[in-house]
Design a protein around this motif. Structure first.
Motif, PDB file in Angstrom:
ATOM      1  N   VAL A  59      -9.481   5.551 -26.339  1.00 45.63           N
ATOM      2  CA  VAL A  59     -10.551   6.102 -27.331  1.00 45.63           C
ATOM      3  C   VAL A  59     -10.990   7.683 -26.568  1.00 45.63           C
ATOM      4  N   VAL A  60     -10.739   8.452 -27.737  1.00 45.08           N
ATOM      5  CA  VAL A  60     -11.118   9.915 -27.416  1.00 45.08           C
ATOM      6  C   VAL A  60     -12.457  10.357 -28.161  1.00 45.08           C
ATOM      7  N   TRP A  61     -13.550  10.803 -27.551  1.00 44.97           N
ATOM      8  CA  TRP A  61     -14.608  11.447 -28.373  1.00 44.97           C
ATOM      9  C   TRP A  61     -14.877  13.145 -28.500  1.00 44.97           C
ATOM     10  N   GLY A  62     -15.256  13.317 -29.740  1.00 45.57           N
ATOM     11  CA  GLY A  62     -15.249  14.672 -29.930  1.00 45.57           C
ATOM     12  C   GLY A  62     -16.512  14.753 -31.184  1.00 45.57           C
ATOM     13  N   PRO A  63     -16.717  15.935 -31.568  1.00 44.01           N
ATOM     14  CA  PRO A  63     -17.822  16.347 -32.528  1.00 44.01           C
ATOM     15  C   PRO A  63     -17.438  15.963 -33.987  1.00 44.01           C
ATOM     16  N   ARG A  64     -18.464  15.441 -34.717  1.00 45.86           N
ATOM     17  CA  ARG A  64     -18.198  14.850 -35.928  1.00 45.86           C
ATOM     18  C   ARG A  64     -17.930  16.172 -37.020  1.00 45.86           C
ATOM     19  N   VAL A  65     -17.070  15.638 -37.956  1.00 45.21           N
ATOM     20  CA  VAL A  65     -16.239  16.656 -38.655  1.00 45.21           C
ATOM     21  C   VAL A  65     -17.214  16.592 -40.326  1.00 45.21           C
ATOM     22  N   GLY A  66     -16.766  17.586 -41.062  1.00 44.30           N
ATOM     23  CA  GLY A  66     -17.312  17.464 -42.354  1.00 44.30           C
ATOM     24  C   GLY A  66     -18.747  17.888 -42.445  1.00 44.30           C
ATOM     25  N   ILE A  67     -19.435  18.112 -41.393  1.00 47.72           N
ATOM     26  CA  ILE A  67     -21.071  18.083 -41.482  1.00 47.72           C
ATOM     27  C   ILE A  67     -21.561  19.647 -41.050  1.00 47.72           C
ATOM     28  N   ASN A  68     -22.629  20.029 -41.350  1.00 51.98           N
ATOM     29  CA  ASN A  68     -23.047  21.285 -40.901  1.00 51.98           C
ATOM     30  C   ASN A  68     -24.164  21.078 -39.872  1.00 51.98           C
ATOM     31  N   VAL A  69     -24.765  20.098 -39.806  1.00 59.11           N
ATOM     32  CA  VAL A  69     -25.870  19.948 -38.973  1.00 59.11           C
ATOM     33  C   VAL A  69     -25.581  18.905 -37.806  1.00 59.11           C
ATOM     34  N   TRP A 112     -19.838  12.495 -31.468  1.00 62.07           N
ATOM     35  CA  TRP A 112     -20.174  11.318 -31.864  1.00 62.07           C
ATOM     36  C   TRP A 112     -18.900  10.844 -32.913  1.00 62.07           C
ATOM     37  N   ARG A 113     -17.995  11.463 -32.958  1.00 61.69           N
ATOM     38  CA  ARG A 113     -16.614  10.811 -33.536  1.00 61.69           C
ATOM     39  C   ARG A 113     -15.757  10.387 -32.594  1.00 61.69           C
ATOM     40  N   CYS A 114     -15.145   9.453 -32.800  1.00 65.88           N
ATOM     41  CA  CYS A 114     -14.434   8.831 -31.705  1.00 65.88           C
ATOM     42  C   CYS A 114     -13.071   8.373 -32.505  1.00 65.88           C
ATOM     43  N   TYR A 115     -12.173   8.519 -31.876  1.00 65.89           N
ATOM     44  CA  TYR A 115     -10.431   8.148 -32.458  1.00 65.89           C
ATOM     45  C   TYR A 115      -9.778   7.567 -31.493  1.00 65.89           C
ATOM     46  N   ALA A 116      -8.709   6.618 -31.803  1.00 65.89           N
ATOM     47  CA  ALA A 116      -7.617   6.218 -31.189  1.00 65.89           C
ATOM     48  C   ALA A 116      -6.509   7.337 -30.686  1.00 65.89           C
ATOM     49  N   ALA A 117      -6.390   7.577 -29.575  1.00 64.75           N
ATOM     50  CA  ALA A 117      -5.610   8.791 -28.873  1.00 64.75           C
ATOM     51  C   ALA A 117      -4.316   8.665 -29.349  1.00 64.75           C
ATOM     52  N   GLY A 118      -3.610   9.807 -30.191  1.00 65.16           N
ATOM     53  CA  GLY A 118      -2.101   9.772 -30.464  1.00 65.16           C
ATOM     54  C   GLY A 118      -1.978   9.026 -31.747  1.00 65.16           C
ATOM     55  N   SER A 119      -2.880   8.468 -32.453  1.00 63.98           N
ATOM     56  CA  SER A 119      -2.677   7.786 -33.815  1.00 63.98           C
ATOM     57  C   SER A 119      -2.296   8.849 -34.913  1.00 63.98           C
ATOM     58  N   GLU A 120      -1.062   8.876 -35.424  1.00 61.08           N
ATOM     59  CA  GLU A 120      -0.991   9.894 -36.634  1.00 61.08           C
ATOM     60  C   GLU A 120      -1.984   9.607 -37.878  1.00 61.08           C
TER      61      GLU A 120
END
Length: 208
Positions: free
Chosen positions: A164-174, A180-188
């Motif tokens: 699991v990889v963490w990064g900033p949330r997308v599609g928001i301005n505040v 608090w975004r989290c995703y499976a590494a390498g998943s297309e």
DNA sequence: CGTTCGATGCACT
DNA sequence: GTGCATCGAACGT
């Protein structure tokens, strides 16, 4: 097995990470469609400016204040339905947005619902929160449905654990300061997967 | 390849 | 009346 309520009654960041690798299922009379969750975002409390609970309790965000394990579905941009799972104990407004799936069952039905071109790859079918709702046939009527006891549910099928990889949330301005975004590494199937193309999209600011 | 912008409906002010 | 937890077509390099 379908995830029990106590899975959701925990800190939202833990739930967001643990949902990676679980399976979102929507069962109708016609078909079962499902996919492996590969991307989530956490929205936590009234102090999180990007959380719908930021203005305090309203009619719309009431599910956030309710018990965990229920769905919070709403219409965004007038076009897209976004699916969240309510987390934390009742009264503590927080949820996990489900952003992308790797299609499992019912891919033909997903293509039909999306009216997808035959050339569209399987990993694109449920990439993005709006797209996955359309592919699974999820709409506003699923708001407040119980994810532990309904045709819309999340199952643990004992799949191999993902990195699991963490990064900033997308599609928001505040609230961009939170990773608090989290995703499976390498998943297309993860949204914004192609670096430099989709990833660089940004909302244009009105200039004075 | 990269970036911009229109579609579209409802909650909130 | 304004602004979104988006998507994909269209346009400029």
């Amino acid at each position: 097995m379908t995830l029990p309520r106590d899975f959701y009654a925990r800190p939202t960041l833990e739930v967001a990470a643990d949902l990676i690798g679980k399976v979102l299922v929507h069962e109708t009379a016609r078909a079962i469609t499902s996919g492996i969750i590969v991307e989530t975002e956490a929205y936590i409390g009234e102090s999180d400016p990007a959380c719908h609970a930021a203005p305090g309790p309203t009619v719309r965000n009431a599910p956030l204040y309710g018990p965990p394990g229920f769905a919070y579905v709403y219409l965004n941009y007038g076009i897209h339905y976004l699916v969240n799972a309510i987390t934390e104990p009742e009264g503590s407004p927080a949820a996990v947005l489900i952003r992308a799936l790797e299609p499992l069952e019912g891919q033909a039905m997903m293509r039909r619902r999306r009216q997808a071109a035959a050339s569209l790859s399987a990993s694109s079918l449920c990439r993005g929160p709006g797209n996955l709702s359309r592919a699974l046939g999820i709409s506003l009527k699923h708001n407040r449905s119980d994810l532990t006891h309904s045709t819309l549910r999340i199952e643990d099928r004992g799949l191999v654990r993902r990195d699991v990889v963490w990064g900033p949330r997308v599609g928001i301005n505040v609230g961009v300061e939170h990773a608090w975004r989290c995703y499976a590494a390498g998943s297309e199937a993860v949204s914004l997967f192609k670096p430099g193309t989709r990833a660089s999209r940004r909302r244009s600011q009105p200039s004075g």
